[in-house]
Each structure stands twice: as C-alpha cells, then as structure tokens.
Design an enzyme around this catalytic site. Sequence first.
Site, PDB file in Angstrom:
ATOM      1  N   ARG A  85     -23.466   8.122  62.556  1.00 52.90           N
ATOM      2  CA  ARG A  85     -23.420   6.654  62.578  1.00 52.90           C
ATOM      3  C   ARG A  85     -22.880   6.207  63.936  1.00 52.90           C
ATOM      4  O   ARG A  85     -21.664   6.124  64.137  1.00 52.90           O
ATOM      5  CB  ARG A  85     -22.532   6.139  61.450  1.00 52.90           C
ATOM      6  CG  ARG A  85     -23.029   6.486  60.061  1.00 52.90           C
ATOM      7  CD  ARG A  85     -22.032   6.017  59.018  1.00 52.90           C
ATOM      8  NE  ARG A  85     -22.458   6.357  57.662  1.00 52.90           N
ATOM      9  CZ  ARG A  85     -21.736   6.130  56.575  1.00 52.90           C
ATOM     10  NH1 ARG A  85     -20.542   5.560  56.693  1.00 52.90           N
ATOM     11  NH2 ARG A  85     -22.185   6.478  55.383  1.00 52.90           N
ATOM     12  N   ASP A  90     -21.821   3.867  67.065  1.00 55.51           N
ATOM     13  CA  ASP A  90     -21.204   2.543  67.163  1.00 55.51           C
ATOM     14  C   ASP A  90     -22.072   1.592  67.977  1.00 55.51           C
ATOM     15  O   ASP A  90     -23.055   1.987  68.616  1.00 55.51           O
ATOM     16  CB  ASP A  90     -19.832   2.655  67.834  1.00 55.51           C
ATOM     17  CG  ASP A  90     -18.791   3.303  66.934  1.00 55.51           C
ATOM     18  OD1 ASP A  90     -18.959   3.273  65.701  1.00 55.51           O
ATOM     19  OD2 ASP A  90     -17.807   3.851  67.470  1.00 55.51           O
ATOM     20  N   TYR A  92     -23.401  15.549  71.798  1.00 58.60           N
ATOM     21  CA  TYR A  92     -23.338  14.264  72.482  1.00 58.60           C
ATOM     22  C   TYR A  92     -23.312  14.464  73.985  1.00 58.60           C
ATOM     23  O   TYR A  92     -22.827  15.487  74.494  1.00 58.60           O
ATOM     24  CB  TYR A  92     -22.066  13.505  72.079  1.00 58.60           C
ATOM     25  CG  TYR A  92     -22.136  12.849  70.719  1.00 58.60           C
ATOM     26  CD1 TYR A  92     -22.565  11.529  70.583  1.00 58.60           C
ATOM     27  CD2 TYR A  92     -21.773  13.541  69.572  1.00 58.60           C
ATOM     28  CE1 TYR A  92     -22.618  10.918  69.339  1.00 58.60           C
ATOM     29  CE2 TYR A  92     -21.822  12.939  68.325  1.00 58.60           C
ATOM     30  CZ  TYR A  92     -22.250  11.629  68.214  1.00 58.60           C
ATOM     31  OH  TYR A  92     -22.310  11.033  66.978  1.00 58.60           O
ATOM     32  N   ARG A 107     -15.380   9.369  72.761  1.00 56.97           N
ATOM     33  CA  ARG A 107     -14.963   8.362  73.742  1.00 56.97           C
ATOM     34  C   ARG A 107     -13.479   8.481  74.077  1.00 56.97           C
ATOM     35  O   ARG A 107     -13.067   8.220  75.210  1.00 56.97           O
ATOM     36  CB  ARG A 107     -15.297   6.970  73.214  1.00 56.97           C
ATOM     37  CG  ARG A 107     -16.799   6.675  73.202  1.00 56.97           C
ATOM     38  CD  ARG A 107     -17.120   5.425  72.414  1.00 56.97           C
ATOM     39  NE  ARG A 107     -16.377   4.278  72.923  1.00 56.97           N
ATOM     40  CZ  ARG A 107     -16.217   3.155  72.227  1.00 56.97           C
ATOM     41  NH1 ARG A 107     -16.715   3.037  71.008  1.00 56.97           N
ATOM     42  NH2 ARG A 107     -15.551   2.150  72.759  1.00 56.97           N
TER      43      ARG A 107
END
Length: 272
Positions: free
Chosen positions: A53, A55, A114, A205
């Site tokens: 999911r 952001d 990622y 992040r």
Amino acid sequence: MPRYALKIEYDGLPFAGWQAQAAHASVQGQIEAALARLDPGFAAGARIAAAGRTDAGVHAMGQVAHADLAADWEPFRLSQALNWHLKPDPIAITAAARVTEDFHARFSAVGRKYLFRLVARRAPVTHERGKVWQVLNPLDAEAMRAGAAHLIGKHDFTTFRSTMCQAASPVKSIDRIEITEIALPSGREYQFRLEARSFLHNQVRSIVGTLERVGAGSWHPDQVATALAARDRAACGPVCPPQGLYLMGAVYPEDPFDPARNAGGADQVFAD
C-alpha cells in the site's frame, strides 16, 4: 470466478496513495472503477488486493494486485482493455496473468523491493520534478553505505517506523541496502535499493532520510546503530519526502507472470 494477477506501473503524484478513499483519487480506486466498466461481474464495492500500500506521492514500477472477475479473459486482452479504460490516468497495466484461487498479491509475496532516488544539485530539477528528492550538496556515498550496514539483518525497527504504523511487530529483516552514485551533467544521483520480506510504514523513507544525514556529514555512520538500538521514533533522522520512492516489485515463490520460467524449478523470482 477466475482470478487474475496484474502488474501495475503508476505515477503517484496525482493520487492520495494506493488505497481506495471515499474523498480522494487513489490508484486502487481508479483500477477498480476501470474493472467495473470492463467486467460486469466485478460488482460495485468489490476490492482488489495489492502487494504493498504505497503512500501519497509514491510511485510504482512493479506493483502487483489480484482481482476476481466474472469473465474468462485472455490475459493480454485484459491488460490492454484495462489500459484503455484507465486513460488518462498515469496508470498502466504492464502484464496480466491467470492465477490460482490461492494466489494472493499481498499474502503470497515473500519479498518486496524498493528504489529511492535522490538528486544532489544546485539548480532545481525540471524533467525529474516529482520523481526524485532533491538536495543541494553532494553526499558521501561510502559513509552512507557504512551507516546502512548497521541496518542489514533482523532488528527491532521501532526507530524507523511511523507512529501510525499498524504492523503487529516492529521486528523486520532487511536483506539488502545498496547505494549507487551516478554522475549527472549537473549534479549527482544516489539510488537506494532496499529489499526485505516486508516493510513497516514509512520505514524506507525513514532509513533514507537518516542516511542522507550521514552522507551530508551531520551524522557519523555509527549513529545509525545508536538510533536503531534506541527503539525510539525520536531518535530517527528526518523522514524524506515520498516523491523519490518507487515500489519496484514483489517476490513470489513462483512468478505469476512467467509460469514457463518457473516450471524449470526456480525458487523465487521478482515480479518486476
């Protein structure tokens, strides 16, 4: 009802994230609306499930979702028809595949990967605006690699997860953090590639934001280990903005988009 896996690419800037929301456009909501127009058996209110999911503002090159449809679609025709109905949204179905009923885009995945892109240059970015995080000064890539080494393996990542994270446990295992420095005509790009079975909310992040402080010389690499051991969100460096983050792919025991390849006995492959 036949189940299909979808490989999805999208620009996250126009959306409030992957997850469907009543008051804001989302990637999930746009795909579900396209499916409802395409397949009468995909009832209003039906949901698709995704590997991750993302952001608001986060992009994807290899998001994976699955949907149960009424019609028996040829996978290529399904992907092309969906792409037609998704216009003009910056969302593309790059592959579709028929899968078994026990395939689940989220729960069948045994890994995610990622990419985070950071550009250091004085002039504002133009063509890459909204696709990278920009800082003004070059970073020390070797120092960032030394800091990242403290995060490899199984740890309690309380320091590096959002206070809003809903995961049952802060304990995760990071398999890889690779940092690549690329020379640009007017600056430098730093690419952070992270792989793990799963990630906590804002974990990537938070890690990249902390490593940027190491690269800038504000933190010593060993301070990353100190922050990790603190198990305290206040010990984390700044959380970097979402626009440089890309979900590159999910890992499955068998690649849903290439069954012939897995017939030879490959253990794990990336759907990217």
